[in-house]
Scaffold this active site. Sequence first.
Site, PDB file in Angstrom:
ATOM      1  N   ALA A 222      33.146  27.953  22.433  1.00 48.48           N
ATOM      2  CA  ALA A 222      34.246  28.218  23.367  1.00 48.48           C
ATOM      3  C   ALA A 222      35.306  27.124  23.331  1.00 48.48           C
ATOM      4  O   ALA A 222      36.505  27.412  23.234  1.00 48.48           O
ATOM      5  CB  ALA A 222      33.695  28.366  24.783  1.00 48.48           C
TER       6      ALA A 222
ATOM      7  N   PHE B 130      26.927  34.990  24.486  1.00 47.09           N
ATOM      8  CA  PHE B 130      28.143  35.219  23.706  1.00 47.09           C
ATOM      9  C   PHE B 130      28.377  34.014  22.806  1.00 47.09           C
ATOM     10  O   PHE B 130      28.572  32.887  23.287  1.00 47.09           O
ATOM     11  CB  PHE B 130      29.339  35.460  24.631  1.00 47.09           C
ATOM     12  CG  PHE B 130      29.204  36.730  25.438  1.00 47.09           C
ATOM     13  CD1 PHE B 130      29.603  37.947  24.902  1.00 47.09           C
ATOM     14  CD2 PHE B 130      28.642  36.709  26.706  1.00 47.09           C
ATOM     15  CE1 PHE B 130      29.450  39.124  25.630  1.00 47.09           C
ATOM     16  CE2 PHE B 130      28.486  37.884  27.437  1.00 47.09           C
ATOM     17  CZ  PHE B 130      28.892  39.090  26.901  1.00 47.09           C
TER      18      PHE B 130
ATOM     19  N   ILE C 178      28.203  31.771  27.889  1.00 42.19           N
ATOM     20  CA  ILE C 178      29.228  31.542  26.875  1.00 42.19           C
ATOM     21  C   ILE C 178      28.830  30.263  26.133  1.00 42.19           C
ATOM     22  O   ILE C 178      28.637  29.221  26.765  1.00 42.19           O
ATOM     23  CB  ILE C 178      30.611  31.320  27.551  1.00 42.19           C
ATOM     24  CG1 ILE C 178      31.019  32.510  28.429  1.00 42.19           C
ATOM     25  CG2 ILE C 178      31.683  30.986  26.510  1.00 42.19           C
ATOM     26  CD1 ILE C 178      31.432  33.746  27.697  1.00 42.19           C
ATOM     27  N   CYS C 179      28.692  30.345  24.813  1.00 44.58           N
ATOM     28  CA  CYS C 179      28.320  29.168  24.028  1.00 44.58           C
ATOM     29  C   CYS C 179      29.424  28.116  24.135  1.00 44.58           C
ATOM     30  O   CYS C 179      30.564  28.347  23.724  1.00 44.58           O
ATOM     31  CB  CYS C 179      28.102  29.547  22.574  1.00 44.58           C
ATOM     32  SG  CYS C 179      27.747  28.111  21.543  1.00 44.58           S
ATOM     33  N   ILE C 180      29.064  26.970  24.678  1.00 46.31           N
ATOM     34  CA  ILE C 180      30.083  25.969  25.012  1.00 46.31           C
ATOM     35  C   ILE C 180      30.797  25.408  23.780  1.00 46.31           C
ATOM     36  O   ILE C 180      32.027  25.273  23.784  1.00 46.31           O
ATOM     37  CB  ILE C 180      29.489  24.840  25.895  1.00 46.31           C
ATOM     38  CG1 ILE C 180      30.584  23.860  26.339  1.00 46.31           C
ATOM     39  CG2 ILE C 180      28.361  24.097  25.224  1.00 46.31           C
ATOM     40  CD1 ILE C 180      30.166  22.940  27.464  1.00 46.31           C
TER      41      ILE C 180
END
Lengths: 117, 130
Positions: B82, B39, B77-79
């Site tokens: 995010a 994501f 989840i792409c840090i």
Amino acid sequence: MKFCFISSHAPYGSTLARDGIESLLVAASYDMNATVLFMGDGVLQLVAEQEPGELPQKNTGAMLQALEMYGIENILVCREDMLVFGLQAEQLLLKAKQVSRSDIPGIIREQDRVLNF
Amino acid sequence: MNYTLVIHGAPASSQSCQTALSFARAALNRGHKIARAFFFRDAVHIGSGLTVAPQGEADLHKAWKELAEEHEIDLVICISAALKRGLVDEREARRYDKVSHNIDAPFNFSGLGQLIDGAATSDHVITFGD
């Protein structure tokens, strides 16, 4: 492994162009054989002398100038889409290989993986 | 076949997360495997455990969570995407001194390396744009 990044959005209206370039640089640092193809509005990313400082945004053109340092040599741009924006080769910030729109399916077929931005 | 899905669009304002979910279900039904869903961009909102789906609308956070738990899909989840959108897991909340966190397992934080690694190690990679 041959990775192709297709970048088809203008540089500053969204972060898509920047997100694509960052992914491309990561692919190169993972030793992938990376190709980047600029088409559609994405050809605008290649215009020389961008000054997005007032926006304020990071200069994606400056990021593209790092491609060579990352060993990314396959930089392609769609000739017809350059014409749409009246762009000449000497107005680009780097030396990109011009390809015709009809070449693109063949270019994609040669790739192992394709990511779109 | 083994797939990595890359998802860009926000769950609440784009069809991207739903289309990817429907694709994943169809592929699994046919005996394929979804190794990873990455994501990226606005799609990172899928990880928030604090979203409340309006009545009669799909709860995409829950749907992805359940599908991942049943089929062992790595939900990444792409840090960097995010953090700038106010999505944090417990560790990052502690690191940046935030009062709360909203990302829990099976969603996990990682970087763009997982996008490239997922694409390289799966048979196919498919992008679901905005």
